[in-house]
Design a protein around this motif. Structure first.
Motif, mmCIF file in Angstrom:
data_model
loop_
_atom_site.group_PDB
_atom_site.id
_atom_site.type_symbol
_atom_site.label_atom_id
_atom_site.label_comp_id
_atom_site.label_asym_id
_atom_site.label_seq_id
_atom_site.Cartn_x
_atom_site.Cartn_y
_atom_site.Cartn_z
ATOM 1 N N ARG A 80 19.035 -5.116 -0.470
ATOM 2 C CA ARG A 80 19.724 -6.407 -0.624
ATOM 3 C C ARG A 80 18.763 -7.444 -1.196
ATOM 4 O O ARG A 80 17.620 -7.562 -0.752
ATOM 5 N N SER A 82 18.745 -11.627 -1.963
ATOM 6 C CA SER A 82 19.450 -12.882 -1.709
ATOM 7 C C SER A 82 18.642 -14.050 -2.248
ATOM 8 O O SER A 82 17.402 -14.040 -2.220
ATOM 9 N N ILE A 104 24.130 -13.286 -3.070
ATOM 10 C CA ILE A 104 23.717 -12.103 -2.329
ATOM 11 C C ILE A 104 24.196 -10.878 -3.098
ATOM 12 O O ILE A 104 25.369 -10.807 -3.496
#
Length: 216
Positions: A80, A82, A104
């Motif tokens: 991930r 962000s 995100i």
């Protein structure tokens, strides 16, 4: 000021009740059987705000890249990225404008309970929390913060955003707007009690929020 460091978090999810004929019961979603999510990665922060709780100028930018793996203690495997940026300006002495951008992006394999959400008490207030979720998210918000009298202050806010990433899903932008009341209970740090009421698009998309500190 610049800061850099390591971020780690862990959550364990177990379900006591599951709605029959729902997506979780079908077992097609990642995380439908619960499990442990344990993410590890790096974070970078840039902060030039003049006040942490009621800023009138400056920037706050945070970027992070984390991953879930067996080696980090996770039952899942995904990455991930962000990025969140907020900017603040003051006009007419005590009136403040605050702008916020959030993005995100998650790879395949992210469990549904760790997907990006619309809404939360900080992002696109007005929509029921978790009603809209997906792997990726883009949100832009703005607030006008103004004095009323004594320690009371008012806020008008608006924004728009979306979650996306599911194959075949239609990209849909979801707007919001609302108003709020602030009470400054700590004058030295300018810390406020926050009461907001937000409106989303469509029937049933509205809600109240009571907490400490600003949304961004």
């Amino acid at each position: 000021q610049f800061f850099a460091g390591i971020r780690w978090y862990m959550d364990d999810y177990q379900f006591r009740e599951i709605e029959e004929d729902g997506e979780i019961a079908e077992g097609t979603l990642a995380g439908s059987k619960g499990g442990t999510a344990s993410s590890l990665g790096g974070v970078w922060l840039y902060d030039t705000r003049d006040n942490q709780f009621w800023p009138g100028k400056g920037w706050l930018i945070e970027a992070s890249l984390t991953g879930d793996e067996r080696l980090t203690g996770s039952d899942f495997r995904y990455a991930r990225f962000s990025l969140e940026a907020s900017h603040y300006r003051t006009f007419l002495k005590n009136n403040k404008l605050a702008f916020n951008f959030v993005s995100i992006f998650s790879s395949q394999g992210v469990p549904f309970f760790n997907m990006a959400l619309i809404s939360t008490p900080r992002r696109l207030r007005g929509y029921p929390e978790g009603k809209y979720r997906d792997r990726n998210q883009i949100i832009a918000q703005a607030e006008w913060r103004f004095p009323i009298f004594w320690r009371f202050k008012g806020v008008l806010f608006t924004g728009a955003g979306t979650v996306f990433g599911t194959k075949g899903d239609v990209f849909k932008l979801r707007p919001n707007a609302g108003l709020g009341l602030r009470f400054e209970f700590d004058r030295k740090q300018q810390l406020h009690m926050r009461v907001d009421y937000g409106f989303g698009q469509g029937k049933g998309n509205s809600g109240a929020y009571i907490t400490i500190g600003e949304a961004f």
